[in-house]
Design a protein around this motif. Structure first.
Motif, PDB file in Angstrom:
ATOM      1  N   PRO A 172       0.777  -1.285   0.033  1.00  0.00           N
ATOM      2  CA  PRO A 172       0.012   0.016  -0.041  1.00  0.00           C
ATOM      3  C   PRO A 172       1.043   1.268   0.134  1.00  0.00           C
ATOM      4  O   PRO A 172       1.723   1.590   0.884  1.00  0.00           O
ATOM      5  N   GLU A 173       0.503   2.242  -1.036  1.00  0.00           N
ATOM      6  CA  GLU A 173       1.178   3.481  -0.913  1.00  0.00           C
ATOM      7  C   GLU A 173       0.222   4.380  -1.060  1.00  0.00           C
ATOM      8  O   GLU A 173       0.507   5.543  -1.879  1.00  0.00           O
ATOM      9  N   GLY A 174      -0.921   4.086  -0.782  1.00  0.00           N
ATOM     10  CA  GLY A 174      -2.129   5.151  -1.029  1.00  0.00           C
ATOM     11  C   GLY A 174      -2.653   5.196  -2.161  1.00  0.00           C
ATOM     12  O   GLY A 174      -3.736   6.065  -2.313  1.00  0.00           O
ATOM     13  N   GLN A 194       3.443  -0.878  -6.173  1.00  0.00           N
ATOM     14  CA  GLN A 194       3.217   0.853  -6.041  1.00  0.00           C
ATOM     15  C   GLN A 194       4.593   1.249  -5.640  1.00  0.00           C
ATOM     16  O   GLN A 194       4.916   2.512  -5.933  1.00  0.00           O
ATOM     17  N   SER A 195       5.421   0.518  -5.055  1.00  0.00           N
ATOM     18  CA  SER A 195       6.678   0.864  -4.801  1.00  0.00           C
ATOM     19  C   SER A 195       7.501  -0.495  -4.228  1.00  0.00           C
ATOM     20  O   SER A 195       6.538  -1.199  -3.811  1.00  0.00           O
ATOM     21  N   PRO A 196       8.743  -0.704  -4.210  1.00  0.00           N
ATOM     22  CA  PRO A 196       9.338  -1.899  -3.798  1.00  0.00           C
ATOM     23  C   PRO A 196       9.721  -1.982  -2.161  1.00  0.00           C
ATOM     24  O   PRO A 196      10.567  -2.724  -1.660  1.00  0.00           O
ATOM     25  N   GLN A 197       8.583  -1.153  -1.504  1.00  0.00           N
ATOM     26  CA  GLN A 197       8.740  -0.638  -0.040  1.00  0.00           C
ATOM     27  C   GLN A 197       9.016  -1.958   0.700  1.00  0.00           C
ATOM     28  O   GLN A 197      10.193  -2.089   1.429  1.00  0.00           O
ATOM     29  N   GLN A 198       8.354  -2.672   0.668  1.00  0.00           N
ATOM     30  CA  GLN A 198       8.413  -4.103   1.681  1.00  0.00           C
ATOM     31  C   GLN A 198       9.887  -4.887   1.227  1.00  0.00           C
ATOM     32  O   GLN A 198      10.417  -5.450   1.982  1.00  0.00           O
ATOM     33  N   LEU A 199       9.989  -4.870  -0.061  1.00  0.00           N
ATOM     34  CA  LEU A 199      11.076  -5.841  -0.520  1.00  0.00           C
ATOM     35  C   LEU A 199      12.469  -5.223   0.001  1.00  0.00           C
ATOM     36  O   LEU A 199      13.324  -5.773   0.309  1.00  0.00           O
ATOM     37  N   LYS A 200      12.413  -3.887  -0.035  1.00  0.00           N
ATOM     38  CA  LYS A 200      13.786  -3.118   0.500  1.00  0.00           C
ATOM     39  C   LYS A 200      13.914  -3.147   1.998  1.00  0.00           C
ATOM     40  O   LYS A 200      15.009  -3.413   2.225  1.00  0.00           O
ATOM     41  N   GLN A 201      12.898  -3.205   2.748  1.00  0.00           N
ATOM     42  CA  GLN A 201      12.857  -3.634   3.952  1.00  0.00           C
ATOM     43  C   GLN A 201      13.350  -4.886   4.477  1.00  0.00           C
ATOM     44  O   GLN A 201      14.106  -5.123   5.270  1.00  0.00           O
ATOM     45  N   GLY A 482      10.333  11.323  -1.025  1.00  0.00           N
ATOM     46  CA  GLY A 482       9.984  11.294   0.438  1.00  0.00           C
ATOM     47  C   GLY A 482      10.497   9.891   0.912  1.00  0.00           C
ATOM     48  O   GLY A 482      10.719   9.065   0.169  1.00  0.00           O
ATOM     49  N   GLY A 483      10.557   9.769   2.410  1.00  0.00           N
ATOM     50  CA  GLY A 483      10.678   8.511   2.930  1.00  0.00           C
ATOM     51  C   GLY A 483      10.585   8.594   4.447  1.00  0.00           C
ATOM     52  O   GLY A 483       9.991   9.673   4.741  1.00  0.00           O
ATOM     53  N   SER A 484      11.035   7.949   5.170  1.00  0.00           N
ATOM     54  CA  SER A 484      10.716   7.700   6.629  1.00  0.00           C
ATOM     55  C   SER A 484      11.857   6.926   7.241  1.00  0.00           C
ATOM     56  O   SER A 484      12.406   5.905   6.607  1.00  0.00           O
ATOM     57  N   VAL A 485      11.935   6.874   8.547  1.00  0.00           N
ATOM     58  CA  VAL A 485      12.626   5.718   9.432  1.00  0.00           C
ATOM     59  C   VAL A 485      11.365   4.705   9.611  1.00  0.00           C
ATOM     60  O   VAL A 485      10.158   5.337   9.378  1.00  0.00           O
ATOM     61  N   ALA A 526      15.980   2.792   7.471  1.00  0.00           N
ATOM     62  CA  ALA A 526      15.309   4.029   7.218  1.00  0.00           C
ATOM     63  C   ALA A 526      15.810   4.151   5.775  1.00  0.00           C
ATOM     64  O   ALA A 526      16.547   3.588   5.149  1.00  0.00           O
ATOM     65  N   GLY A 527      14.554   4.806   4.831  1.00  0.00           N
ATOM     66  CA  GLY A 527      15.095   5.148   3.663  1.00  0.00           C
ATOM     67  C   GLY A 527      14.187   6.228   2.777  1.00  0.00           C
ATOM     68  O   GLY A 527      13.565   7.034   3.606  1.00  0.00           O
ATOM     69  N   ILE A 528      14.312   6.132   1.464  1.00  0.00           N
ATOM     70  CA  ILE A 528      13.595   7.280   0.864  1.00  0.00           C
ATOM     71  C   ILE A 528      13.495   6.844  -0.744  1.00  0.00           C
ATOM     72  O   ILE A 528      14.102   6.006  -1.128  1.00  0.00           O
ATOM     73  N   ALA A 529      12.459   7.551  -1.536  1.00  0.00           N
ATOM     74  CA  ALA A 529      12.704   7.289  -3.011  1.00  0.00           C
ATOM     75  C   ALA A 529      12.225   8.430  -3.557  1.00  0.00           C
ATOM     76  O   ALA A 529      11.673   9.442  -3.044  1.00  0.00           O
ATOM     77  N   PHE A 530      13.114   9.029  -4.601  1.00  0.00           N
ATOM     78  CA  PHE A 530      12.928  10.095  -5.235  1.00  0.00           C
ATOM     79  C   PHE A 530      12.289   9.789  -6.623  1.00  0.00           C
ATOM     80  O   PHE A 530      12.311   8.673  -7.093  1.00  0.00           O
TER      81      PHE A 530
HETATM   82  N1  ASP Z   1       8.030   3.638  -0.841  1.00  0.00           N
HETATM   83  C1  ASP Z   1       8.191   5.136  -0.626  1.00  0.00           C
HETATM   84  C2  ASP Z   1       7.229   5.784  -1.642  1.00  0.00           C
HETATM   85  O1  ASP Z   1       7.246   5.288  -2.823  1.00  0.00           O
HETATM   86  C3  ASP Z   1       9.353   5.793  -0.331  1.00  0.00           C
HETATM   87  C4  ASP Z   1       9.940   5.319   1.052  1.00  0.00           C
HETATM   88  O2  ASP Z   1       9.473   5.424   1.999  1.00  0.00           O
HETATM   89  O3  ASP Z   1      11.158   4.833   0.829  1.00  0.00           O
HETATM   90  O4  ASP Z   1       6.816   6.970  -1.619  1.00  0.00           O
END
Ligand code: ASP
Length: 586
Positions: A172-174, A194-201, A482-485, A526-530
């Motif tokens: 879920p990324e909204g 929607q992003s590789p969020q869980q995979l990167k974690q 954007g990103g987050s801890v 923690a991470g981020i995506a541009f």
């Molecule tokens: N997955 C987040 C996004 O696509 C970025 C992140 O939190 O690293 O906005």
């Protein structure tokens, strides 16, 4: 050999050389007995000439040519009589000795040049022709250079580029997921990330320490100029990292890109502004700080007079537009119409002119004394010659409306210069957002974002007040990333899912693999995506990300060139155990 040189290569030093060039016919001109051809390839344009004394069969060959034919020419480099300093190859021309058509062309549906006569739809339908245009191609060359600079930088910082799958379970990324039916598991579906969020974690749990990927993401949402259903992220994650580590690393990447690509040295630290302050001062969580025009809360100053609109408003805000007291009735009406547009939704606009002669004039003079107006001017630090623009109403809505008006004023005043770049970090976002319609909380960033440790007790008592260790990079009013801890503890993650309205069973079914992984020694991370497309379009000075994507979709999410989406055959549907049930026409 098809060519000895490219069409951008020949200079005065080559005069006398015998050369072979291949490319597209950009233009054909006949002057007297002479024929001139502009031959184009990716590297440039070279002028070819055919003398009137050329042999007949060669002349016939040239006569048969048309725009966009692909030809091969052999000839001798000559110094030009009338040089063209605007062209890299403008000192020379090629005297044609032989010419072969490699591939003819139909008359193209629009002209292949910078100022094309082709409309948007037509250019998208024939995108391969559009991409022949230098202006369009240059954006993609820039994109390629930026990708390389990004890889170099992240590699130098020990990030490992890791590919993650495209057929996954929903993250879920909204947004809404794009789903893919499974032939081997009838009735079941993959989701596109929607992003590789869980995979990167999970890669952090795996001990990769630093991950990145320039990766396609897919979100089924309504489209705008800066949105596409599939887009590219520079996606990153770091272990044993706090917010400051991420901000420092990615501020470093941003500075590196500005230097390497644009030759711009950003020496100052990017300001870090809390979300609440961004809303108070700019009415936006992605403020454009190339100019001032900050908000002034004048609620207390304007109430308890006879003007009911202000008396009953939760919030009254003013911005000071410098040297605009000379705005005419017509200009002010236009601004009023602007804020009243349905997308903005204000009910009206109040103005106050602090005239050059020191007098005050406002649209609400009936209700206020000169002293009152003076106090407003003081609160906004206005000088004679300035104009105050004032909106009122419910606080959040009014902030947003004034945020739009501030941008519009800056546009009118030429304060949004495309060659000035002002990055900043917006930090301390709220963790949750309350939705009136569905009467529930949503994650403002995503459900894996960590609350600020000191706010964790509030999760039980007042979740709406909890702030997150979440951050955005904003440049010139554009949200670049954007990103987050992250939460790295299964108990806290379970609590978060509960707050977001998942039953334990639903959370287990959807995110069990992640919560389980956290039970095997998860490092803090923690991470981020541009948004890569947005970053490239910002660097290219463009407003739309479509121009930096080779094959973009239109505003209805269609690929008009391939004509996708399109129906599939009955056999395919049967194989997938699917049946189509179209909604009834209204
Ligand atoms: N997955 C987040 C996004 O696509 C970025 C992140 O939190 O690293 O906005």
């Amino acid at each position: 050999m098809y060519r000895t040189h490219t069409c951008g290569e020949l200079r005065i030093d080559h005069v006398g050389n015998e050369v072979t060039l291949s490319g597209w016919v950009q233009r054909l001109r006949r002057l007297g007995g002479m024929t001139f051809i502009d031959l184009r390839d990716r590297y440039g344009i070279t002028q070819l000439v055919l003398d009137e004394k050329a042999p007949g069969d060669l002349k016939k060959n040239v006569d048969g040519l048309g725009r966009e034919f692909v030809i091969q020419v052999k000839g001798v480099v000559l110094e030009r009589q009338s040089k063209n300093p605007k062209m890299d190859t403008g000192d020379v021309e090629i005297d044609i000795r032989s010419l072969k058509t490699l591939s003819p062309s139909l008359v193209p549906p629009f002209t292949i040049q910078t100022d094309t006569d082709g409309g948007d739809e037509l250019r998208m339908k024939y995108r391969y022709l559009d991409l022949r245009r230098k202006v369009v191609r240059e954006n993609l060359v820039l994109r390629s250079k930026m990708a390389i600079a990004i890889r170099n930088y992240l590699d130098s910082q020990n990030f490992i580029e890791t590919e993650t799958p495209v057929l996954i379970k929903s993250t879920p990324e909204g947004a809404r997921d794009f789903v893919v039916p499974s032939r081997m598991s009838p009735g079941e579906f993959y989701a596109l990330p929607q992003s590789p969020q869980q995979l990167k974690q999970l890669l952090m749990v795996a001990g990769f320490d630093r991950y990145y990927q320039i990766v396609k993401c897919f979100r089924d949402e309504d489209l705008r100029a800066d949105r596409q259903p599939e887009f590219t992220q520079i996606d990153c994650e770091m272990s044993f990292a706090e917010q400051a580590d991420v901000l420092n690393t990615f501020e470093g990447l941003t500075k590196h890109l500005f230097k390497a690509i644009k030759g711009i040295e950003l020496t100052e630290e990017f300001p870090r502004i809390p979300y609440a302050e961004a809303m108070e001062k700019y009415g936006s969580d992605k403020p454009d700080i190339r100019f001032g025009m900050l908000f002034n809360d004048i609620t207390k100053l304007v109430q308890n007079r006879d003007f009911n609109v202000f008396n009953t408003a939760e919030y009254v805000v003013a911005v000071c537009a410098e040297n605009c007291a000379g705005y005419s009735r017509k200009q002010l009406d236009a601004l009023t119409n602007f804020v009243k547009k349905p997308q903005i939704g204000a009910r009206g606009l109040v103005y106050m002119k602090y005239n050059e002669d020191g007098s005050y004039k406002s649209s609400v003079d009936k209700f206020y004394t000169e002293e009152d107006l003076k106090s407003w001017a003081e609160a906004c630090n206005a000088k004679p010659g300035d104009l105050l623009l004032i909106l009122s109403g419910e606080k959040e809505k009014t902030q947003n409306q004034m945020g739009e008006l501030r941008l519009e004023m800056a546009r009118q005043l030429g304060l949004r210069d495309k060659n000035t770049f002002k990055p900043l970090w917006v930090v301390d976002f709220p963790l949750l957002e309350w939705d009136e319609e569905t009467q529930r909380f949503y994650a403002m960033h995503h459900p894996f974002t960590s609350p600020k440790p000191e706010d964790i007790p509030l999760l039980d008592t007042d979740p709406g007040k909890v702030n997150a260790n979440a951050y955005d990079l904003v440049i010139n009013g554009v949200e670049i990333g954007g990103g987050s801890v992250r939460i790295f503890e299964s108990g806290l993650q379970a609590k978060m899912f509960k707050l977001l309205g998942f039953t334990p069973e639903q959370a287990e079914a959807q995110f069990g693999f992640l919560m389980n992984a956290f039970k095997y020694g998860a490092p803090p991370h923690a991470g981020i995506a541009f948004g890569f497309d947005r970053l490239v379009s910002l660097f290219a000075g463009l407003d739309s990300i479509r121009d930096v994507i080779a094959f973009p979709k239109n505003n209805s999410g269609r690929d008009v060139m391939m004509d996708a989406p399109s129906p599939v055959s009955d056999e395919q549907l049967t194989e997938l155990a699917l049946q189509i049930k179209l909604p009834e026409a209204k």
